[in-house]
Design a protein around this motif. Sequence first.
Motif, mmCIF file in Angstrom:
data_model
loop_
_atom_site.group_PDB
_atom_site.id
_atom_site.type_symbol
_atom_site.label_atom_id
_atom_site.label_comp_id
_atom_site.label_asym_id
_atom_site.label_seq_id
_atom_site.Cartn_x
_atom_site.Cartn_y
_atom_site.Cartn_z
ATOM 1 N N ALA A 17 0.818 -1.212 0.000
ATOM 2 C CA ALA A 17 0.000 0.000 0.000
ATOM 3 C C ALA A 17 0.845 1.251 0.000
ATOM 4 O O ALA A 17 0.409 2.301 -0.414
ATOM 5 C CB ALA A 17 -0.918 0.001 1.218
ATOM 6 N N ALA A 18 2.072 1.148 0.491
ATOM 7 C CA ALA A 18 2.913 2.337 0.566
ATOM 8 C C ALA A 18 4.320 1.989 0.131
ATOM 9 O O ALA A 18 4.743 0.842 0.141
ATOM 10 C CB ALA A 18 2.938 2.891 1.995
ATOM 11 N N THR A 84 -0.022 11.059 -6.872
ATOM 12 C CA THR A 84 0.324 10.134 -5.798
ATOM 13 C C THR A 84 -0.315 10.607 -4.505
ATOM 14 O O THR A 84 -0.280 11.787 -4.164
ATOM 15 C CB THR A 84 1.848 10.052 -5.638
ATOM 16 O OG1 THR A 84 2.391 9.461 -6.823
ATOM 17 C CG2 THR A 84 2.234 9.204 -4.434
ATOM 18 N N ILE A 85 -0.910 9.675 -3.773
ATOM 19 C CA ILE A 85 -1.529 9.969 -2.492
ATOM 20 C C ILE A 85 -0.492 9.792 -1.391
ATOM 21 O O ILE A 85 0.144 8.742 -1.282
ATOM 22 C CB ILE A 85 -2.732 9.048 -2.222
ATOM 23 C CG1 ILE A 85 -3.734 9.114 -3.379
ATOM 24 C CG2 ILE A 85 -3.386 9.410 -0.892
ATOM 25 C CD1 ILE A 85 -4.403 10.443 -3.572
ATOM 26 N N TRP A 86 -0.314 10.822 -0.568
ATOM 27 C CA TRP A 86 0.579 10.762 0.594
ATOM 28 C C TRP A 86 -0.251 10.590 1.857
ATOM 29 O O TRP A 86 -1.383 11.091 1.944
ATOM 30 C CB TRP A 86 1.415 12.041 0.681
ATOM 31 C CG TRP A 86 2.445 12.151 -0.398
ATOM 32 C CD1 TRP A 86 2.235 12.425 -1.721
ATOM 33 C CD2 TRP A 86 3.856 11.977 -0.250
ATOM 34 N NE1 TRP A 86 3.425 12.438 -2.401
ATOM 35 C CE2 TRP A 86 4.439 12.173 -1.531
ATOM 36 C CE3 TRP A 86 4.684 11.698 0.832
ATOM 37 C CZ2 TRP A 86 5.811 12.084 -1.747
ATOM 38 C CZ3 TRP A 86 6.056 11.617 0.621
ATOM 39 C CH2 TRP A 86 6.608 11.802 -0.653
ATOM 40 N N HIS A 87 0.333 9.912 2.854
ATOM 41 C CA HIS A 87 -0.394 9.574 4.077
ATOM 42 C C HIS A 87 0.360 10.073 5.303
ATOM 43 O O HIS A 87 1.596 10.015 5.361
ATOM 44 C CB HIS A 87 -0.563 8.049 4.169
ATOM 45 C CG HIS A 87 -1.144 7.578 5.464
ATOM 46 N ND1 HIS A 87 -0.485 6.715 6.317
ATOM 47 C CD2 HIS A 87 -2.329 7.879 6.082
ATOM 48 C CE1 HIS A 87 -1.232 6.484 7.377
ATOM 49 N NE2 HIS A 87 -2.350 7.174 7.259
ATOM 50 N N ARG A 98 -0.016 5.177 -3.240
ATOM 51 C CA ARG A 98 -0.120 4.861 -4.664
ATOM 52 C C ARG A 98 -0.534 6.086 -5.484
ATOM 53 O O ARG A 98 -1.234 6.967 -4.979
ATOM 54 C CB ARG A 98 -1.165 3.761 -4.891
ATOM 55 C CG ARG A 98 -0.759 2.402 -4.379
ATOM 56 C CD ARG A 98 -1.786 1.377 -4.857
ATOM 57 N NE ARG A 98 -1.505 0.045 -4.351
ATOM 58 C CZ ARG A 98 -0.655 -0.810 -4.879
ATOM 59 N NH1 ARG A 98 0.036 -0.456 -5.949
ATOM 60 N NH2 ARG A 98 -0.466 -2.009 -4.362
ATOM 61 N N PRO A 99 -0.145 6.126 -6.750
ATOM 62 C CA PRO A 99 -0.697 7.156 -7.636
ATOM 63 C C PRO A 99 -2.131 6.816 -8.000
ATOM 64 O O PRO A 99 -2.493 5.648 -8.176
ATOM 65 C CB PRO A 99 0.220 7.078 -8.862
ATOM 66 C CG PRO A 99 0.713 5.672 -8.882
ATOM 67 C CD PRO A 99 0.827 5.257 -7.437
ATOM 68 N N ALA A 100 -2.958 7.847 -8.126
ATOM 69 C CA ALA A 100 -4.365 7.648 -8.471
ATOM 70 C C ALA A 100 -4.621 7.750 -9.966
ATOM 71 O O ALA A 100 -5.660 7.307 -10.445
ATOM 72 C CB ALA A 100 -5.231 8.669 -7.732
ATOM 73 N N ILE A 141 -8.735 4.404 -0.562
ATOM 74 C CA ILE A 141 -7.809 5.466 -0.945
ATOM 75 C C ILE A 141 -6.694 4.958 -1.853
ATOM 76 O O ILE A 141 -6.147 5.700 -2.661
ATOM 77 C CB ILE A 141 -7.215 6.158 0.323
ATOM 78 C CG1 ILE A 141 -6.517 7.465 -0.055
ATOM 79 C CG2 ILE A 141 -6.285 5.208 1.065
ATOM 80 C CD1 ILE A 141 -7.437 8.547 -0.574
ATOM 81 N N ASP A 142 -6.357 3.670 -1.757
ATOM 82 C CA ASP A 142 -5.320 3.099 -2.615
ATOM 83 C C ASP A 142 -5.866 2.571 -3.938
ATOM 84 O O ASP A 142 -5.128 1.974 -4.718
ATOM 85 C CB ASP A 142 -4.597 1.958 -1.878
ATOM 86 C CG ASP A 142 -3.801 2.459 -0.688
ATOM 87 O OD1 ASP A 142 -3.209 3.559 -0.797
ATOM 88 O OD2 ASP A 142 -3.776 1.776 0.346
#
Length: 528
Positions: A17-18, A84-87, A98-100, A141-142
């Motif tokens: 996931a990351a 890309t989603i950052w957490h 991951r990139p969306a 979200i991923d």
Amino acid sequence: MLVDRRAALGFALLGGAAVSAAPAAGRTATRTGRGIEGQLAPDLGNGRFLNPVLSGDRPDPAILKDGADYYLTFSSFDAYPGLTIWHSRDLVNWQPRRPALTRNIGSVWAVSLEKHAGRYFLYIPVKASPNDIFVIWADHIDGPWSDPVPLGLNRHIDPCHAVAEDGSRWLFLSGGDRVRLSDDGLRLAGPVEHVYDPWRYPDDWDVEGFSPEGPKIHRHGGWFYMLTAVGGTAGPPTGHMVIAARSRSLHGPWEQHPGNPLVRTRSLDEAWWSRGHASLVEAPDGTWWSLYHGYRKDFWTLGRQCLLDPVEWTADGWFRMTGGDLSRPLAKPRGGQAVPHGMALSDAFGGPLALGAKWTFFRPAPDEAARVRVAEGQLHLAARGLAPSSGSPLLLNAGDTSYRFECTIAIDPGCTAGLVLFYDDKLYCGLGFDTARFVTHQYGIERGRPANPHGARMRLRITNRRHIVAIHTSGDDGRTWQRFDRGMEVSGYHHNVRGGFLSLKPGLYAAGTGSARFSDFRYAALAD
């Protein structure tokens, strides 16, 4: 319909996931302002942090609070996979997931990241032919994220999703406009209407232009608050700024904040220039903060970086930013378990290529991912085009003012490959080689250079020390180095010279025919 475009388009994304934030061999991740590979890290390890919270090109931050989790993404422009989603759990330490977006739909500008009725949405403005605003959605979200759906909005940028007190869904847009959405958020349900005239700065201020953009809507304490950027994104460092207005109803009327502008660079001596495009977010401890972007003083080349500013609510129901010019350490929000910050940019090519989270193509063709194969510790990159300008190089987002990167490269006959500092297809520099000669890249122009003494395999190194670029070559895997007889200065490789809102990124390319094999890619931040 949901589409797992990782399979459909062949992008080899990470299995988890990351992205793993494990440091390269021989290095230790720290929390003393310098983290993995010596890169800038915000957490000082003593209850304080120093901006930026995300260094490098992180413009137009779109923040989502989802329970104890915070998700963040940025304008990705011509870089794909993008968005890309950052957490984070504490607003200071961030890790990429991951990139969306993997299908090239155009140059991606400031997006809106939202969660509504248990579903995640991204509203994506693009500069293309024609311009439009797209929407994608996912139940996690991923992802997988849906295929992009065009909304038919070709005259606006910077959407912000908002839900009114009556439950209706809206997109607020640049210029003080808005449009109603269908209940599922996937279509327009009415015409564009003008609802807000932004506050205007004095005529004698040095700005790029009025350019009201980046509206962000927040509901708090019985009010709807709208933050807007005016003054232009770049241009004079004193131009970009944050203003605010509020209303009891999402349908207006809107009253201007009496303290406008809330954020503005007032002097060229400040640490951060062109600050703007702000959002509000509540931290785990109940304190409030603002995320926005800004250019580091004298370093337009690094792009707009992500900044975190503490917010104080006042007795009259307004708020103000309290971080000053953000040049000094600030107390961290309390609570929230910190995730490992950032990621290693070095790459041993020992597994699937981290496309989107680490590596991105510049303006890729639909079949770009087919050029990439990782095997036995090597990145195999099929040649494309005649030079970096026509071959969609693979790039990294670096946030350090001084750094070096190096790689061993082996080429097929007919292939030219090398390392570059790349702004866009008209402005880049670096060094490539074929089996007979070197090729310099300078100002986006290729020039043949002296004979290549190393043949079809060599190690290249580029050092960028505060815009002064030195290049070295090695024929014995880095045991000895020879300085290449061409130095460069790249302080002008940025938006105010070239346009495009991009940044200068390290990367690699393969052009001509056949393929190139890259191994043992190393990145290291350097002390100024």
